[in-house]
Design a protein around this motif. Structure first.
Motif, PDB file in Angstrom:
ATOM      1  N   GLY A   1       0.236  -1.093  -0.336  1.00 25.87           N
ATOM      2  CA  GLY A   1       0.529   0.175  -0.513  1.00 25.87           C
ATOM      3  C   GLY A   1       1.074   1.254   0.342  1.00 25.87           C
ATOM      4  N   ALA A   2       0.466   1.754  -0.890  1.00 29.96           N
ATOM      5  CA  ALA A   2       1.687   3.344  -1.255  1.00 29.96           C
ATOM      6  C   ALA A   2       0.438   4.439  -0.410  1.00 29.96           C
ATOM      7  CB  ALA A   2       1.965   2.878  -2.683  1.00 29.96           C
ATOM      8  N   GLY A   3       0.658   3.967  -0.401  1.00 28.11           N
ATOM      9  CA  GLY A   3      -0.835   5.438   0.373  1.00 28.11           C
ATOM     10  C   GLY A   3      -0.320   6.503   1.611  1.00 28.11           C
ATOM     11  N   LYS A   4      -1.092   7.015   2.694  1.00 24.57           N
ATOM     12  CA  LYS A   4      -0.509   7.950   3.133  1.00 24.57           C
ATOM     13  C   LYS A   4       0.547   6.709   4.213  1.00 24.57           C
ATOM     14  CE  LYS A   4      -3.164  11.829   2.697  1.00 24.57           C
ATOM     15  NZ  LYS A   4      -4.778  12.613   2.668  1.00 24.57           N
ATOM     16  N   GLN A   5      -1.043   5.573   4.757  1.00 23.74           N
ATOM     17  CA  GLN A   5      -0.268   5.075   6.028  1.00 23.74           C
ATOM     18  C   GLN A   5       1.081   4.480   5.442  1.00 23.74           C
ATOM     19  OE1 GLN A   5      -0.996   3.744   8.909  1.00 23.74           O
ATOM     20  NE2 GLN A   5      -3.098   4.857   9.225  1.00 23.74           N
ATOM     21  N   GLY A   6       1.477   3.734   3.954  1.00 19.42           N
ATOM     22  CA  GLY A   6       2.335   2.724   3.821  1.00 19.42           C
ATOM     23  C   GLY A   6       3.517   4.030   3.620  1.00 19.42           C
ATOM     24  N   THR A   7       3.203   5.567   3.424  1.00 22.18           N
ATOM     25  CA  THR A   7       4.672   6.260   3.914  1.00 22.18           C
ATOM     26  C   THR A   7       4.824   6.471   5.264  1.00 22.18           C
ATOM     27  OG1 THR A   7       3.470   7.530   2.002  1.00 22.18           O
ATOM     28  CG2 THR A   7       5.151   8.594   2.953  1.00 22.18           C
ATOM     29  N   ALA A   8       3.901   6.795   5.974  1.00 26.02           N
ATOM     30  CA  ALA A   8       3.849   7.145   7.682  1.00 26.02           C
ATOM     31  C   ALA A   8       4.596   5.488   7.920  1.00 26.02           C
ATOM     32  CB  ALA A   8       2.744   7.219   8.434  1.00 26.02           C
ATOM     33  N   HIS A   9       4.474   4.367   7.428  1.00 27.64           N
ATOM     34  CA  HIS A   9       4.879   2.919   7.890  1.00 27.64           C
ATOM     35  C   HIS A   9       6.550   3.310   7.678  1.00 27.64           C
ATOM     36  CE1 HIS A   9       1.262   2.064   9.826  1.00 27.64           C
ATOM     37  NE2 HIS A   9       1.666   1.544  10.193  1.00 27.64           N
ATOM     38  N   VAL A  10       6.414   3.553   6.243  1.00 32.84           N
ATOM     39  CA  VAL A  10       7.777   3.062   6.202  1.00 32.84           C
ATOM     40  C   VAL A  10       9.472   4.539   7.085  1.00 32.84           C
ATOM     41  CG1 VAL A  10       7.879   5.037   3.752  1.00 32.84           C
ATOM     42  CG2 VAL A  10       9.461   2.595   4.341  1.00 32.84           C
ATOM     43  N   GLN A  11       8.641   5.434   6.677  1.00 31.77           N
ATOM     44  CA  GLN A  11       9.494   6.293   7.091  1.00 31.77           C
ATOM     45  C   GLN A  11       9.192   6.114   8.921  1.00 31.77           C
ATOM     46  OE1 GLN A  11       7.092  10.119   6.800  1.00 31.77           O
ATOM     47  NE2 GLN A  11       8.128  10.910   4.640  1.00 31.77           N
ATOM     48  N   ALA A  12       9.092   5.814   9.132  1.00 26.91           N
ATOM     49  CA  ALA A  12       9.132   5.229  11.523  1.00 26.91           C
ATOM     50  C   ALA A  12       9.729   4.253  11.259  1.00 26.91           C
ATOM     51  CB  ALA A  12       7.199   5.254  12.079  1.00 26.91           C
ATOM     52  N   LEU A  13       9.726   3.468  10.453  1.00 29.16           N
ATOM     53  CA  LEU A  13      10.320   1.755  10.694  1.00 29.16           C
ATOM     54  C   LEU A  13      11.538   2.041  10.811  1.00 29.16           C
ATOM     55  CD1 LEU A  13       7.364  -0.421   9.525  1.00 29.16           C
ATOM     56  CD2 LEU A  13       8.078  -0.431  11.371  1.00 29.16           C
ATOM     57  N   ARG A  14      12.390   3.159   9.356  1.00 27.38           N
ATOM     58  CA  ARG A  14      13.450   3.221   8.763  1.00 27.38           C
ATOM     59  C   ARG A  14      14.201   4.107  10.016  1.00 27.38           C
ATOM     60  NH1 ARG A  14      13.169   4.892   2.605  1.00 27.38           N
ATOM     61  NH2 ARG A  14      14.018   1.813   2.105  1.00 27.38           N
ATOM     62  N   HIS A  15      12.847   4.284  11.070  1.00 30.08           N
ATOM     63  CA  HIS A  15      13.995   5.207  12.536  1.00 30.08           C
ATOM     64  C   HIS A  15      14.177   4.288  13.221  1.00 30.08           C
ATOM     65  CE1 HIS A  15      14.562   9.225  10.942  1.00 30.08           C
ATOM     66  NE2 HIS A  15      13.330   9.200  11.039  1.00 30.08           N
TER      67      HIS A  15
END
Length: 193
Positions: free
Chosen positions: A22-36
């Motif tokens: 899923g490449a929407g807002k939730q996907g964006t938020a998760h990839v950014q947060a999980l990389r931290h």
């Protein structure tokens, strides 16, 4: 639920591959947060529209995939963040011991996950009450819930780190605040280097 706490409690040790479905807002938020939280060696993304996956990949430095199966192959952590009404993640594609963080499809008759995946996994939720009322993945699969994340935080439940785990998040703001406070308090008690 704090992603940091979820990963600490439920993800396999030394997780190196993250799949975002899923490449929407939730996907964006998760990839950014999980990389931290975790230093993934590879991040893959899938979207129903491959161009969306490619656009997402170019912004977030990850690999666009044409199929869900390609995206999740050998992934340690999988995030499903879609509005799917029917299962898009098959049990046979998920490696044993992976963490599936299911954050989309929070309607009682929608599903992101194959019922066979739900039945073979240890399933955790933010709250049983909310999951049993509003999660099609839980309701339609008829799966038993192993526990709530709060029980894990308190040490009242233990996790089999070798099992495939599904965490179905219904999005509880009060838990986000409580977990953030817990993490903040713990950082205050750590000695400075």
């Amino acid at each position: 639920m704090s992603l940091h706490v979820t990963l600490q409690l439920l993800a396999p040790d030394n997780s190196s591959i993250l799949a975002i479905i899923g490449a929407g807002k939730q996907g964006t938020a998760h990839v950014q947060a999980l990389r931290h939280v975790c230093q993934f060696k590879q991040v893959r993304v899938w979207s129903r529209d491959f161009q969306n996956a490619k656009d997402f990949a170019s912004v977030h430095d990850c690999v666009p995939c044409e199929t869900v199966e390609e995206a999740v192959m050998n992934a340690d952590v999988i995030v499903t963040a879609t509005h799917s009404k029917t299962p898009i993640l098959a049990a046979r594609w998920v490696k044993k011991g992976a963490l599936v963080n299911c954050v989309g499809a929070v309607v009682e008759d929608w599903q992101e996950l194959d019922p066979d995946l739900m039945k073979m996994a240890d399933v955790y939720v933010d709250t049983k009450e909310e999951a049993l009322k509003g999660s099609g993945d839980i309701i339609l699969s008829g799966v038993d819930i192993k526990g709530e994340v709060g029980e894990l935080i308190l040490g009242n439940k233990t996790v089999d780190r070798n099992a495939t785990i599904v965490f179905k998040s219904m999005g509880m703001a009060v838990e986000d605040v409580a977990c953030s406070k817990l993490i903040y308090d713990k950082t205050l008690t750590k000695p400075s280097l």
